[in-house]
Scaffold this motif. Structure first.
Motif, PDB file in Angstrom:
ATOM      1  N   LYS A 163     -25.653  -4.087 -23.688  1.00 48.14           N
ATOM      2  CA  LYS A 163     -26.812  -3.450 -24.332  1.00 48.14           C
ATOM      3  C   LYS A 163     -27.443  -2.438 -23.372  1.00 48.14           C
ATOM      4  O   LYS A 163     -27.839  -1.345 -23.787  1.00 48.14           O
ATOM      5  CB  LYS A 163     -27.840  -4.505 -24.752  1.00 48.14           C
ATOM      6  CG  LYS A 163     -27.446  -5.302 -25.973  1.00 48.14           C
ATOM      7  CD  LYS A 163     -28.636  -5.991 -26.633  1.00 48.14           C
ATOM      8  CE  LYS A 163     -29.331  -6.956 -25.703  1.00 48.14           C
ATOM      9  NZ  LYS A 163     -30.429  -7.686 -26.378  1.00 48.14           N
ATOM     10  N   TYR A 221     -23.469  -9.662 -22.792  1.00 52.11           N
ATOM     11  CA  TYR A 221     -24.039  -8.887 -23.897  1.00 52.11           C
ATOM     12  C   TYR A 221     -25.255  -8.092 -23.421  1.00 52.11           C
ATOM     13  O   TYR A 221     -25.436  -6.922 -23.808  1.00 52.11           O
ATOM     14  CB  TYR A 221     -24.423  -9.813 -25.044  1.00 52.11           C
ATOM     15  CG  TYR A 221     -24.959  -9.087 -26.257  1.00 52.11           C
ATOM     16  CD1 TYR A 221     -24.247  -8.045 -26.838  1.00 52.11           C
ATOM     17  CD2 TYR A 221     -26.175  -9.443 -26.828  1.00 52.11           C
ATOM     18  CE1 TYR A 221     -24.736  -7.374 -27.954  1.00 52.11           C
ATOM     19  CE2 TYR A 221     -26.667  -8.781 -27.947  1.00 52.11           C
ATOM     20  CZ  TYR A 221     -25.956  -7.748 -28.504  1.00 52.11           C
ATOM     21  OH  TYR A 221     -26.437  -7.083 -29.602  1.00 52.11           O
ATOM     22  N   GLU A 222     -26.095  -8.702 -22.590  1.00 55.34           N
ATOM     23  CA  GLU A 222     -27.264  -7.991 -22.076  1.00 55.34           C
ATOM     24  C   GLU A 222     -26.834  -6.777 -21.248  1.00 55.34           C
ATOM     25  O   GLU A 222     -27.471  -5.722 -21.312  1.00 55.34           O
ATOM     26  CB  GLU A 222     -28.127  -8.934 -21.226  1.00 55.34           C
ATOM     27  CG  GLU A 222     -28.803 -10.038 -22.013  1.00 55.34           C
ATOM     28  CD  GLU A 222     -29.678  -9.504 -23.140  1.00 55.34           C
ATOM     29  OE1 GLU A 222     -30.445  -8.532 -22.891  1.00 55.34           O
ATOM     30  OE2 GLU A 222     -29.602 -10.045 -24.266  1.00 55.34           O
ATOM     31  N   THR A 281     -27.933   1.781 -23.955  1.00 55.40           N
ATOM     32  CA  THR A 281     -29.309   2.156 -24.263  1.00 55.40           C
ATOM     33  C   THR A 281     -29.675   3.434 -23.514  1.00 55.40           C
ATOM     34  O   THR A 281     -29.611   3.466 -22.286  1.00 55.40           O
ATOM     35  CB  THR A 281     -30.290   1.037 -23.863  1.00 55.40           C
ATOM     36  OG1 THR A 281     -29.960  -0.161 -24.575  1.00 55.40           O
ATOM     37  CG2 THR A 281     -31.732   1.431 -24.180  1.00 55.40           C
ATOM     38  N   SER A 292     -20.314   0.064 -30.146  1.00 54.75           N
ATOM     39  CA  SER A 292     -21.594  -0.621 -30.040  1.00 54.75           C
ATOM     40  C   SER A 292     -21.564  -1.609 -28.888  1.00 54.75           C
ATOM     41  O   SER A 292     -20.505  -1.900 -28.320  1.00 54.75           O
ATOM     42  CB  SER A 292     -21.888  -1.368 -31.342  1.00 54.75           C
ATOM     43  OG  SER A 292     -20.941  -2.422 -31.522  1.00 54.75           O
ATOM     44  N   ALA A 293     -22.723  -2.147 -28.548  1.00 55.08           N
ATOM     45  CA  ALA A 293     -22.790  -3.193 -27.520  1.00 55.08           C
ATOM     46  C   ALA A 293     -21.956  -4.391 -27.941  1.00 55.08           C
ATOM     47  O   ALA A 293     -21.314  -5.034 -27.109  1.00 55.08           O
ATOM     48  CB  ALA A 293     -24.241  -3.597 -27.270  1.00 55.08           C
TER      49      ALA A 293
END
Length: 210
Positions: free
Chosen positions: A64, A60-61, A68, A90-91
Motif C-alpha cells: 500500500k 500488504y502495508e 500511494t 493494485s496493492a
C-alpha cells in the motif's frame, strides 16, 4: 502454485504448505515470518512450510505504501513503480506477487533439504536465488514474472535502512534487506535488461552490478 509444484517436482515425502495465524503457534517476535521445517523438525512424515498471516498483513502495508502517491515514490520514482504504457497493479495484486516470491523462497529451503543440494553461498541467499530462478524461468508470462521479482525487490528496498543498523542484524542468517533488494533487482535485469533498464536509469541498480 501448489498444483504446479505437484506436477513439476518429485519429492521423497510430502511438503505441507500451511497458511495460518502463527501467533497461536510461535512466540510473538517470530510471527511476522515464513518458515520451512524439515521432517526432522516437524517430527512427522512430512516437511512443512508455514506462511504467517501476520507476515502477509505486514507485506500488504508495504505494498500500500509503495503505490500511494507521495509515499513509495519518495524512494522509488513513480515511473519505475509503474512504467509508462503499462497498467499499474493494485496493492492487492502486488501483495500476491510478494507472497509468491516468499513461497518459492521457502520452497528453496525445502529443495535444498529434500534433494541435498550443494550450495555455494548462505542458504538464505541460495533460497532467494532459487525463488527468482523458478519465477523468471517457469512463469508462462515473462512480463508478469518480471513484475513479481520487481515487487519482491521493492519490498526489501522499502523495508531497508542504511542508518543505525543494529549490530545483531549483521549476525542474522539473512542478508540485509538492501542486499536482498540488489540481488533480486540484478536477477530481474539479467533475465530482461530492456524491461529493467529503468532501474539503472533511476539509480536503483548500479551499472557495475548490472
Amino acid at each position: 502454485q501448489i498444483e504446479w509444484l505437484n506436477d513439476t517436482f518429485k519429492t521423497p515425502h510430502d511438503v505441507e504448505i500451511v497458511i495460518a495465524e502463527c501467533g497461536k503457534y510461535f512466540p510473538p517476535e517470530d510471527v511476522v515470518n515464513a518458515y520451512y521445517a524439515s521432517k526432522a523438525v516437524t517430527g512427522t512424515d512430512s516437511s512443512r512450510i508455514w506462511y504467517c498471516y501476520e507476515l502477509i498483513e505486514a507485506q500488504y502495508e508495504i505494498m500500500k505504501y509503495l503505490v500511494t502517491p507521495g509515499q513509495g515514490d519518495r524512494i522509488i520514482p513513480s515511473h519505475v513503480i509503474c512504467p509508462p504504457g503499462k497498467s499499474c497493479p493494485s496493492a492487492d495484486d502486488r501483495l500476491v506477487n510478494v507472497v509468491d516470491a516468499v513461497l518459492y523462497h521457502e520452497m528453496g529451503h525445502a529443495f535444498i533439504d529434500l534433494y541435498s543440494l550443494p550450495i555455494t553461498a548462505s542458504e538464505e541467499d541460495s533460497a532467494d536465488s532459487l525463488s527468482a530462478y523458478i519465477i523468471l524461468e517457469y512463469y508462462q508470462d515473462p512480463d508478469f514474472a518480471n513484475e513479481v521479482i520487481r515487487d519482491a525487490a521493492f519490498e526489501y528496498l522499502l523495508t531497508s535502512s542504511v542508518d543505525n543498523i543494529p549490530l545483531e542484524a549483521y549476525a542474522a542468517t539473512h542478508s540485509l534487506p538492501i542486499q536482498r533488494y540488489y540481488d533480486l533487482a540484478c536477477y530481474a535485469y539479467g533475465k530482461d535488461p530492456v524491461a529493467n533498464r529503468d532501474l539503472i536509469q533511476a539509480g536503483l541498480l548500479t551499472s557495475d552490478r548490472a
